[in-house]
Enzyme design. Structure first.
Site, mmCIF file in Angstrom:
data_model
loop_
_atom_site.group_PDB
_atom_site.id
_atom_site.type_symbol
_atom_site.label_atom_id
_atom_site.label_comp_id
_atom_site.label_asym_id
_atom_site.label_seq_id
_atom_site.Cartn_x
_atom_site.Cartn_y
_atom_site.Cartn_z
ATOM 1 N N HIS A 198 7.476 -9.800 -24.565
ATOM 2 C CA HIS A 198 6.810 -8.753 -23.801
ATOM 3 C C HIS A 198 6.639 -7.517 -24.680
ATOM 4 C CE1 HIS A 198 8.211 -10.544 -19.676
ATOM 5 N NE2 HIS A 198 7.586 -11.416 -20.431
ATOM 6 N N CYS A 208 8.695 -5.841 -16.164
ATOM 7 C CA CYS A 208 9.405 -6.840 -15.379
ATOM 8 C C CYS A 208 10.875 -6.434 -15.265
ATOM 9 C CB CYS A 208 9.276 -8.220 -16.021
ATOM 10 S SG CYS A 208 10.201 -8.401 -17.566
ATOM 11 N N CYS A 222 12.785 -6.381 -18.709
ATOM 12 C CA CYS A 222 12.326 -5.281 -19.565
ATOM 13 C C CYS A 222 12.792 -3.935 -19.012
ATOM 14 C CB CYS A 222 10.810 -5.311 -19.693
ATOM 15 S SG CYS A 222 10.182 -6.663 -20.722
ATOM 16 N N HIS A 237 -8.741 12.651 3.560
ATOM 17 C CA HIS A 237 -7.647 13.150 4.383
ATOM 18 C C HIS A 237 -6.442 12.224 4.303
ATOM 19 C CE1 HIS A 237 -10.379 15.851 7.112
ATOM 20 N NE2 HIS A 237 -10.486 16.115 5.825
ATOM 21 N N GLU A 242 -4.575 11.058 6.593
ATOM 22 C CA GLU A 242 -4.575 9.977 7.580
ATOM 23 C C GLU A 242 -5.378 8.774 7.088
ATOM 24 O OE1 GLU A 242 -4.350 13.922 9.833
ATOM 25 O OE2 GLU A 242 -5.426 13.098 8.108
ATOM 26 N N CYS A 296 -8.013 15.380 12.390
ATOM 27 C CA CYS A 296 -9.342 15.867 12.737
ATOM 28 C C CYS A 296 -10.058 14.801 13.571
ATOM 29 C CB CYS A 296 -10.137 16.185 11.474
ATOM 30 S SG CYS A 296 -10.626 14.720 10.517
ATOM 31 N N CYS A 311 -10.733 11.407 11.590
ATOM 32 C CA CYS A 311 -9.493 10.657 11.336
ATOM 33 C C CYS A 311 -8.923 10.094 12.631
ATOM 34 C CB CYS A 311 -8.465 11.549 10.650
ATOM 35 S SG CYS A 311 -8.875 11.963 8.930
#
Length: 383
Positions: free
Chosen positions: A65, A97, A100, A257, A259, A287, A290
């Protein structure tokens, strides 16, 4: 003395970069891991003396790796330069991983003169508990050396393009969904590492004074519970906080936003058909737009109930009133945050370092007044 580099790549092709550094959260057939790194000496000028690329495979032994290749090279070189302090930055196509991550944590504990910041394009096996725990150990801040891990955003992709890609003079062009994928991965990493909010951020944004100025951000803290034997069981792996995305010409031109960022995140959890309860604590009520989209979500997901506690009511005139009524009519529980909700958020989502929640002047009075306004909005079905 400059280090001697082996098994490194000077530059990657444009196609290689776009293919491997695609930040779509779930991808297959990406078995090569690319690690771009920069090493700077710590000091006033902080010159960069190392900026190269290691490449490795996901599935052979861990020694193959790129993280392990970097550590092998850097340890050997550090034997001749023990007194110097260094700042190392990685830009990797996959997060480390388990093996690692553990090896990097051990390296940092052994060499406190080295700091490491890791920017990742994607999270590797983020749903597996052993991978989650390994990254938490790597990034834990308990007074000892640790790595700082972040999700690559536009600026990091742009930097990699400039420093590590053979762009042939062409500018970096981000993928269309880069900002949306960043938001998902950022929230997921926050859940995984159990990020908490700065106390000042919480008290400033969740203060429930009816009239505030200069607070344009919306913060949304959330938790998820699953029904089991007629009781609600907290799912710690799905707990965190979000804020709205500011307008950005490289990301969301009109912003996004909190949400909507949250609704983007929920399908990523892959909840089964059991009964779930999602609770949100927001600095502002949703709002109109949303609220409509949240109502649409719960009307389709009958096995998910939604509770929203808002610190303040967002401009409750006209369409915004109708949005809250629609959300309430479709089954969401909407209420104003009282002392118990503020305390719960402080205890759960804030880096309070053992300090108890201290209510501000007028908290109870403001909460009662806002609750009255919210009741009037929700009961006014005819308007």
């Amino acid at each position: 003395m400059k280090p001697h580099f082996r098994n490194t790549v000077e530059r990657m092709y444009r196609g290689t970069f776009f293919y491997n550094f695609n930040n779509r959260p779930i991808l297959s057939r990406r078995n090569t891991v690319w690690l771009c790194y920069e090493v700077k000496t710590r000091g006033p000028s902080m010159p960069t003396w190392g900026a190269k690329i290691f490449r490795g495979q996901l599935y052979p032994e861990a020694k193959d790796h790129p993280e392990m290749k970097f550590l092998h090279w850097f340890r050997k070189w550090r034997q001749l330069h023990r007194d110097q302090e260094y700042e190392v930055t990685w830009y990797v196509s996959w997060s480390p991983c388990t093996r690692c991550a553990n090896s990097v944590a051990t390296f940092l504990a052994e060499d406190p003169k080295v700091t490491l910041t890791i920017f990742v394009a994607r999270l590797y096996y983020f749903w597996k508990p052993d991978y989650q725990e390994a990254l938490r150990i790597l990034c834990q801040k308990r007074g000892g050396p640790h790595a700082t891990m972040k999700i690559m955003n536009y600026n990091e992709f742009q930097h990699c393009w400039n420093e590590f890609v053979d762009g042939q003079g062409k500018p970096f062009k981000p993928r269309k969904n880069l900002p949306k994928h960043y938001t998902l991965l950022h929230a997921t990493l926050g859940e995984l590492l159990r990020h908490v909010m700065d106390p000042g951020t919480f008290t400033s944004n969740f203060n429930n004074k009816p009239w505030v100025s200069g607070q344009r951000e919306t913060y949304l803290c959330y938790k998820v519970e699953r029904s089991h034997n007629d009781t609600w069981v907290l799912l710690n792996q799905h707990r965190g906080f979000l804020r709205n995305q500011a307008p950005d010409r490289h990301g969301f031109p009109k912003g996004r936003h909190a949400e909507l960022c949250f609704l983007d995140l929920i399908p990523f959890w892959k909840l089964d058909d059991q009964q779930y309860r999602v609770t949100c604590f927001t600095s502002w009520s949703p709002c109109f737009s949303c609220a409509q989209k949240m109502a649409k979500f719960i009307s389709k997901k009958k096995h998910v109930s939604l509770c929203i506690f808002a610190a303040r009511i967002y401009d409750d005139q006209g369409r915004r009133q109708e949005g809250l009524r629609t959300l309430h009519r479709d089954g969401a529980k909407i209420a104003v945050m009282x002392y118990s909700e503020f305390k719960h958020c402080w205890d759960t989502f804030v880096d309070h370092q053992g300090r108890p929640f201290q209510p501000w002047d007028g908290l109870d009075e403001h909460s009662q007044a806002l609750s009255g306004r919210l009741r009037a909005i929700l009961q006014n079905q005819g308007n």
